[in-house]
Design a protein around this motif. Structure first.
Motif, short mmCIF file in Angstrom:
data_model
loop_
_atom_site.label_atom_id
_atom_site.label_comp_id
_atom_site.label_asym_id
_atom_site.label_seq_id
_atom_site.Cartn_x
_atom_site.Cartn_y
_atom_site.Cartn_z
N LEU A 19 0.84 -1.20 0.00
CA LEU A 19 0.00 0.00 0.00
C LEU A 19 0.88 1.25 0.00
O LEU A 19 1.84 1.36 0.76
CB LEU A 19 -0.91 0.00 1.23
N THR A 20 0.53 2.22 -0.86
CA THR A 20 1.30 3.45 -0.93
C THR A 20 1.00 4.34 0.28
O THR A 20 -0.11 4.30 0.84
CB THR A 20 0.94 4.21 -2.21
N PRO A 21 1.96 5.14 0.72
CA PRO A 21 1.75 6.01 1.89
C PRO A 21 0.58 6.97 1.72
O PRO A 21 -0.14 7.26 2.67
CB PRO A 21 3.08 6.76 2.02
N LYS A 25 -2.47 7.20 4.38
CA LYS A 25 -2.74 8.45 5.10
C LYS A 25 -4.12 8.99 4.76
O LYS A 25 -4.81 9.55 5.64
CB LYS A 25 -1.66 9.47 4.77
N LEU A 26 -4.52 8.85 3.51
CA LEU A 26 -5.85 9.33 3.10
C LEU A 26 -6.94 8.58 3.87
O LEU A 26 -7.89 9.21 4.37
CB LEU A 26 -6.02 9.13 1.60
N THR A 31 -11.01 8.70 8.13
CA THR A 31 -11.64 7.89 9.18
C THR A 31 -11.50 8.51 10.56
O THR A 31 -12.27 8.18 11.47
CB THR A 31 -11.03 6.47 9.18
N ASP A 32 -10.54 9.40 10.74
CA ASP A 32 -10.28 9.99 12.05
C ASP A 32 -11.52 10.77 12.54
O ASP A 32 -11.93 11.73 11.90
CB ASP A 32 -9.08 10.93 11.98
N PRO A 33 -12.12 10.39 13.68
CA PRO A 33 -13.33 11.08 14.15
C PRO A 33 -13.06 12.49 14.67
O PRO A 33 -13.98 13.29 14.78
CB PRO A 33 -13.84 10.18 15.27
N VAL A 60 -5.43 19.94 8.70
CA VAL A 60 -5.36 18.48 8.49
C VAL A 60 -4.20 18.09 7.58
O VAL A 60 -3.42 17.20 7.91
CB VAL A 60 -6.69 17.95 7.93
N LEU A 61 -4.08 18.76 6.44
CA LEU A 61 -3.05 18.36 5.47
C LEU A 61 -1.63 18.38 6.05
O LEU A 61 -0.87 17.43 5.84
CB LEU A 61 -3.13 19.25 4.23
#
Length: 231
Positions: A19-21, A25-26, A31-33, A60-61
């Motif tokens: 899986l690519t980073p 991360k996306l 998914t982060d609440p 966020v970015l």
């Protein structure tokens, strides 16, 4: 049954290695609440939406990537085959990007450079949204300038307050010195008066030493009892 579970776990970890980073991360940031008010999954779990692009770019970015550029983030999505699903909202989707199906992320591949160039030229970002986005950036810059000006104003006021405080302290020391000088003057003045009065009383005793003693030793003579008239 045990063999099937083992194969499932093996495939899962194998997919995680390939899986690519960016995809990892996306999936984590969507998914982060904690950031649900900025970005989250749609109710169907088949796409995600960015509610506040400006705050998303600033908060966020940088936490997940090494930039805070929303346009670069969209270009990366385009490279991996994500599509903007609504013209007026920042909703993105991919047929292998689903909530709770992390194992499908390894099926998402990056487009070739030629395909990406064609996709970039056909820009999926509407012009009005880009204008709105840049307007929000300009507004943030103006807010930053205003905030910087206020901070400088507070610093100047603080400096003026410190200078005034030092001036008041010097005045206080000067007043204390003058009060002490006045006290010493008054004390010296009354001390001289008291010493002069003592000297004056001493000089009186020198000039009239027996005045009090003569008056005390005088005997009272009764003329009425001893006087006898001549016949």
């Amino acid at each position: 049954m045990t063999k099937t579970l083992a194969h499932t776990l093996f495939d899962f970890f194998k997919n995680m290695k390939t899986l690519t980073p960016f995809l990892h991360k996306l999936y984590e940031l969507v998914t982060d609440p904690i950031t649900n008010d900025l970005v989250s999954w749609e109710k169907n779990g088949q796409c995600f939406v960015v509610y506040k692009p400006t705050e998303f770019s600033l908060l966020v970015l940088p936490h997940y990537f090494k930039h805070n550029n929303f346009s670069s983030f969209i270009r990366q999505l385009n490279q991996y085959g994500f599509h903007k699903l609504h013209p007026d909202e920042w909703i993105f989707g991919h047929h292998n990007f689903r909530w709770g199906q992390r194992e499908k992320l390894s099926s998402i591949t990056r487009k070739k450079k030629e395909n990406y160039r064609v996709n970039e030229n056909s820009s999926e970002i509407p012009l009005n949204f880009r204008k709105k986005f840049y307007a929000e950036i300009d507004l943030l810059k103006r807010y930053r300038q205003i905030l910087t000006k206020d901070i400088l104003d507070v610093c100047r006021r603080q400096e003026h307050f410190l200078i005034r405080q030092q001036h008041l302290e010097s005045l206080q020391k000067k007043l204390e010195s003058e009060v002490n000088h006045l006290k010493s003057f008054i004390f010296g003045y009354f001390s001289r008066i008291i010493s002069k009065e003592c000297e004056f009383e001493g000089s009186l005793k020198c000039f009239y030493p027996e005045k009090n003693s003569n008056t005390k030793n005088r005997k009272h003579f009764d003329y009425s009892s001893n006087f006898k008239p001549r016949l």
